[in-house]
Design a protein around this motif. Structure first.
Motif, PDB file in Angstrom:
ATOM      1  N   GLY A 164     -16.468   4.702   2.949  1.00 58.52           N
ATOM      2  CA  GLY A 164     -17.364   3.217   2.936  1.00 58.52           C
ATOM      3  C   GLY A 164     -18.676   3.153   1.831  1.00 58.52           C
ATOM      4  N   SER A 165     -17.807   4.435   0.210  1.00 60.22           N
ATOM      5  CA  SER A 165     -18.425   4.587  -0.559  1.00 60.22           C
ATOM      6  C   SER A 165     -18.344   3.940  -1.329  1.00 60.22           C
ATOM      7  CB  SER A 165     -20.151   5.524  -0.498  1.00 60.22           C
ATOM      8  OG  SER A 165     -18.641   6.523  -0.508  1.00 60.22           O
ATOM      9  N   ASP A 182      11.376   8.765   3.277  1.00 65.64           N
ATOM     10  CA  ASP A 182       9.454   8.921   2.733  1.00 65.64           C
ATOM     11  C   ASP A 182       8.211   9.370   1.939  1.00 65.64           C
ATOM     12  OD1 ASP A 182       8.078   8.938   5.281  1.00 65.64           O
ATOM     13  OD2 ASP A 182       7.576  10.843   5.790  1.00 65.64           O
ATOM     14  N   LEU A 183       8.861   8.041   1.029  1.00 69.93           N
ATOM     15  CA  LEU A 183       8.032   7.853  -0.036  1.00 69.93           C
ATOM     16  C   LEU A 183       7.516   6.502  -0.417  1.00 69.93           C
ATOM     17  CD1 LEU A 183      11.579   8.327  -2.271  1.00 69.93           C
ATOM     18  CD2 LEU A 183       9.469  10.357  -1.802  1.00 69.93           C
ATOM     19  N   MET A 184       6.651   7.138  -0.328  1.00 65.23           N
ATOM     20  CA  MET A 184       5.440   5.705  -0.342  1.00 65.23           C
ATOM     21  C   MET A 184       5.159   4.994  -1.685  1.00 65.23           C
ATOM     22  SD  MET A 184       2.389   6.682   2.664  1.00 65.23           S
ATOM     23  CE  MET A 184       1.916   7.954   1.658  1.00 65.23           C
ATOM     24  N   GLY A 185       5.603   4.020  -1.678  1.00 59.54           N
ATOM     25  CA  GLY A 185       5.013   3.187  -3.255  1.00 59.54           C
ATOM     26  C   GLY A 185       3.900   3.209  -3.557  1.00 59.54           C
ATOM     27  N   ARG A 186       3.453   2.143  -4.196  1.00 62.92           N
ATOM     28  CA  ARG A 186       1.983   1.971  -4.669  1.00 62.92           C
ATOM     29  C   ARG A 186       1.002   1.532  -3.584  1.00 62.92           C
ATOM     30  NH1 ARG A 186       1.517  -0.265 -10.614  1.00 62.92           N
ATOM     31  NH2 ARG A 186       3.459   1.256 -12.455  1.00 62.92           N
ATOM     32  N   ILE A 187       1.560   0.647  -2.997  1.00 64.92           N
ATOM     33  CA  ILE A 187       0.475  -0.413  -2.044  1.00 64.92           C
ATOM     34  C   ILE A 187       1.190   1.047  -0.630  1.00 64.92           C
ATOM     35  CG2 ILE A 187       0.868  -2.367  -0.108  1.00 64.92           C
ATOM     36  CD1 ILE A 187       2.266  -3.916  -2.509  1.00 64.92           C
ATOM     37  N   PRO A 188       1.912   1.263  -0.187  1.00 63.44           N
ATOM     38  CA  PRO A 188       1.214   1.787   1.172  1.00 63.44           C
ATOM     39  C   PRO A 188       0.464   3.002   0.640  1.00 63.44           C
ATOM     40  CG  PRO A 188       3.702   1.305   0.918  1.00 63.44           C
ATOM     41  CD  PRO A 188       3.421   1.523  -0.325  1.00 63.44           C
ATOM     42  N   THR A 189       0.701   3.944  -0.937  1.00 64.25           N
ATOM     43  CA  THR A 189      -0.407   5.071  -0.646  1.00 64.25           C
ATOM     44  C   THR A 189      -1.685   4.501  -0.726  1.00 64.25           C
ATOM     45  OG1 THR A 189       1.844   6.380  -2.106  1.00 64.25           O
ATOM     46  CG2 THR A 189      -0.653   6.473  -2.923  1.00 64.25           C
ATOM     47  N   GLY A 190      -1.691   3.408  -1.318  1.00 65.82           N
ATOM     48  CA  GLY A 190      -3.440   2.802  -1.224  1.00 65.82           C
ATOM     49  C   GLY A 190      -3.629   2.465  -0.015  1.00 65.82           C
ATOM     50  N   ILE A 191      -2.608   1.972   0.530  1.00 68.52           N
ATOM     51  CA  ILE A 191      -3.458   1.536   2.364  1.00 68.52           C
ATOM     52  C   ILE A 191      -4.126   3.017   2.936  1.00 68.52           C
ATOM     53  CG2 ILE A 191      -2.870   1.106   4.169  1.00 68.52           C
ATOM     54  CD1 ILE A 191      -3.131  -1.282   2.299  1.00 68.52           C
ATOM     55  N   PHE A 192      -3.112   4.163   3.069  1.00 69.81           N
ATOM     56  CA  PHE A 192      -3.076   5.198   3.448  1.00 69.81           C
ATOM     57  C   PHE A 192      -4.741   5.490   2.939  1.00 69.81           C
ATOM     58  CE2 PHE A 192      -3.081  10.152   3.156  1.00 69.81           C
ATOM     59  CZ  PHE A 192      -2.774   9.980   3.952  1.00 69.81           C
ATOM     60  N   TYR A 193      -4.908   5.519   1.672  1.00 67.68           N
ATOM     61  CA  TYR A 193      -6.027   6.432   1.191  1.00 67.68           C
ATOM     62  C   TYR A 193      -7.460   5.353   1.543  1.00 67.68           C
ATOM     63  CZ  TYR A 193      -4.501  10.242  -1.350  1.00 67.68           C
ATOM     64  OH  TYR A 193      -4.250  11.813  -1.489  1.00 67.68           O
ATOM     65  N   ALA A 194      -6.918   4.187   1.756  1.00 67.92           N
ATOM     66  CA  ALA A 194      -8.100   3.410   2.444  1.00 67.92           C
ATOM     67  C   ALA A 194      -8.793   3.429   4.339  1.00 67.92           C
ATOM     68  CB  ALA A 194      -7.121   1.129   2.124  1.00 67.92           C
ATOM     69  N   LEU A 195      -7.307   3.673   4.502  1.00 68.45           N
ATOM     70  CA  LEU A 195      -7.392   4.348   6.407  1.00 68.45           C
ATOM     71  C   LEU A 195      -8.097   5.175   6.247  1.00 68.45           C
ATOM     72  CD1 LEU A 195      -4.294   2.601   7.726  1.00 68.45           C
ATOM     73  CD2 LEU A 195      -6.385   1.180   7.451  1.00 68.45           C
ATOM     74  N   LEU A 249     -11.724   4.218   3.994  1.00 70.48           N
ATOM     75  CA  LEU A 249     -12.690   3.243   3.956  1.00 70.48           C
ATOM     76  C   LEU A 249     -13.412   2.710   3.227  1.00 70.48           C
ATOM     77  CD1 LEU A 249     -13.999   3.910   7.854  1.00 70.48           C
ATOM     78  CD2 LEU A 249     -11.548   3.504   7.311  1.00 70.48           C
ATOM     79  N   PRO A 250     -12.957   2.294   1.840  1.00 68.17           N
ATOM     80  CA  PRO A 250     -13.536   1.977   0.667  1.00 68.17           C
ATOM     81  C   PRO A 250     -14.532   0.622   0.821  1.00 68.17           C
ATOM     82  CG  PRO A 250     -11.226   1.074   0.513  1.00 68.17           C
ATOM     83  CD  PRO A 250     -11.629   2.198   1.724  1.00 68.17           C
ATOM     84  N   LYS A 251     -15.508  -0.001   0.247  1.00 67.07           N
ATOM     85  CA  LYS A 251     -16.035  -1.000   0.900  1.00 67.07           C
ATOM     86  C   LYS A 251     -15.057  -2.304   0.307  1.00 67.07           C
ATOM     87  CE  LYS A 251     -20.651  -1.221  -0.797  1.00 67.07           C
ATOM     88  NZ  LYS A 251     -21.335  -1.780  -1.098  1.00 67.07           N
ATOM     89  N   VAL A 280      -5.420  -1.982  12.016  1.00 63.22           N
ATOM     90  CA  VAL A 280      -5.476  -2.344  10.300  1.00 63.22           C
ATOM     91  C   VAL A 280      -4.796  -3.540   9.592  1.00 63.22           C
ATOM     92  CG1 VAL A 280      -3.560  -1.215   8.401  1.00 63.22           C
ATOM     93  CG2 VAL A 280      -3.675   0.020  10.526  1.00 63.22           C
ATOM     94  N   LYS A 281      -4.515  -4.215  10.008  1.00 60.42           N
ATOM     95  CA  LYS A 281      -3.908  -5.369   9.587  1.00 60.42           C
ATOM     96  C   LYS A 281      -6.097  -6.193   9.166  1.00 60.42           C
ATOM     97  CE  LYS A 281      -1.783  -9.871   9.759  1.00 60.42           C
ATOM     98  NZ  LYS A 281      -1.478 -10.681  10.805  1.00 60.42           N
ATOM     99  N   LYS A 282      -6.464  -6.513  10.354  1.00 62.43           N
ATOM    100  CA  LYS A 282      -8.174  -6.866  10.208  1.00 62.43           C
ATOM    101  C   LYS A 282      -8.723  -6.096   8.928  1.00 62.43           C
ATOM    102  CE  LYS A 282      -8.227  -8.195  15.132  1.00 62.43           C
ATOM    103  NZ  LYS A 282      -9.337  -8.148  16.349  1.00 62.43           N
ATOM    104  N   PHE A 283      -8.575  -4.888   8.831  1.00 64.57           N
ATOM    105  CA  PHE A 283      -9.179  -4.113   8.406  1.00 64.57           C
ATOM    106  C   PHE A 283      -8.598  -4.673   6.933  1.00 64.57           C
ATOM    107  CE2 PHE A 283      -9.278   0.110   5.073  1.00 64.57           C
ATOM    108  CZ  PHE A 283     -11.040   0.046   5.012  1.00 64.57           C
ATOM    109  N   ILE A 284      -7.627  -4.332   6.590  1.00 57.51           N
ATOM    110  CA  ILE A 284      -7.283  -5.054   5.012  1.00 57.51           C
ATOM    111  C   ILE A 284      -7.378  -6.027   4.475  1.00 57.51           C
ATOM    112  CG2 ILE A 284      -5.189  -5.324   4.099  1.00 57.51           C
ATOM    113  CD1 ILE A 284      -3.641  -3.414   5.505  1.00 57.51           C
TER     114      ILE A 284
END
Length: 258
Positions: free
Chosen positions: A7-8, A42-55, A58-60, A124-128
């Motif tokens: 969250g920070s 099972d190769l995550m591109g830029r978008i799924p990788t970013g979403i994984f770290y976001a979940l 929990l970045p602002k 997840v969708k609401k968070f994104i």
């Protein structure tokens, strides 16, 4: 072990050229391969990788960046709900592709586990949707970084950020970030974390990093200094340089094998 507070932070997913859209799923420069990935492998591109770290952290804010490319949406009506204008840029296309295909995130093993821990796809969708901001002003990698730093300067509670891209792109990103932080003495940033997606447009032998020698008394012929001039040449000059360099190395190898 370093503890990273949730969250920070901010998180930036770098854009990718829409000119590479639909090159073909087997092409390692195809937009979908780089930006989305290959679920079957099972190769995550830029978008799924970013979403994984976001979940996970929990970045602002989740920022999606843009380069200089854009695409006529009349060619993509079945792939995106964007109907209010003719052209979309990289950040817009990436975001809408993500929302349209959000259920496909579950095809990636590690990400699916995180989605389940997060309470399911709807959460997840609401968070994104609540945390994502699109960088519609940047036209380059450096522009993405400058714009992110500008946002951080406005938010004194963000001490670090993640920057997500392809492995071959990260060395240049790191260079730009450090140069910007030194040049402008950006307040509030303690550190940044480069995050590599699983898909790449180059192999490990295609990325070269030349750094000046750290040894005292070395000569003044530094590869980094000499080769850096390549980027200031026009297309004709670059082609000439490459052809002459190739000829030099071929001749050198022939002479060495005698």
């Amino acid at each position: 072990m370093i503890q990273i507070a949730t969250g920070s932070s901010y998180l930036l997913i770098h854009g990718f050229s829409l000119e590479n859209l639909n090159l073909g799923s087997s092409d390692n420069k195809d937009w979908k391969y780089i930006a989305w990935g290959v679920p079957e492998k099972d190769l995550m591109g830029r978008i799924p990788t970013g979403i994984f770290y976001a979940l996970k952290y929990l970045p602002k804010k989740i920022f999606i960046g843009s380069g200089a490319s854009k695409i006529d949406i009349s060619l993509l009506e079945k792939k995106t709900r964007v109907t209010s204008k003719r052209w979309v840029i990289e950040a817009e296309f990436m975001y809408h592709y993500l929302i349209e295909n959000i259920s496909d995130l579950q095809q990636f093993t590690k990400l699916n586990e995180r989605i389940e821990e997060f309470g399911g796809l709807e959460n997840v969708k609401k968070f994104i949707e609540s945390r994502t901001a699109l960088d519609i002003d940047s036209k380059s990698t450096l522009g993405e970084i400058k714009n992110l730093h500008s946002k951080i300067q406005e938010d004194e509670e963000v001490p670090f950020y993640f920057t997500v891209s392809s492995p071959s792109h990260l060395p240049r990103i790191t260079k730009y970030i450090i140069n910007e932080m030194r040049k402008y003495d950006i307040k509030g940033i303690d550190f940044f974390i480069p995050v590599a997606a699983s898909t790449d447009y180059a192999n490990e032998n295609e990325v070269l990093v030349f750094e000046p020698s750290s040894k005292k008394g070395t000569n003044n012929l530094e590869p980094a200094t000499i080769l850096n001039q390549y980027f200031y040449l026009n297309q004709e000059g670059q082609n000439l340089f490459l052809k002459q360099s190739e000829s030099f190395f071929n001749a050198f190898k022939r002479n060495s094998n005698r």
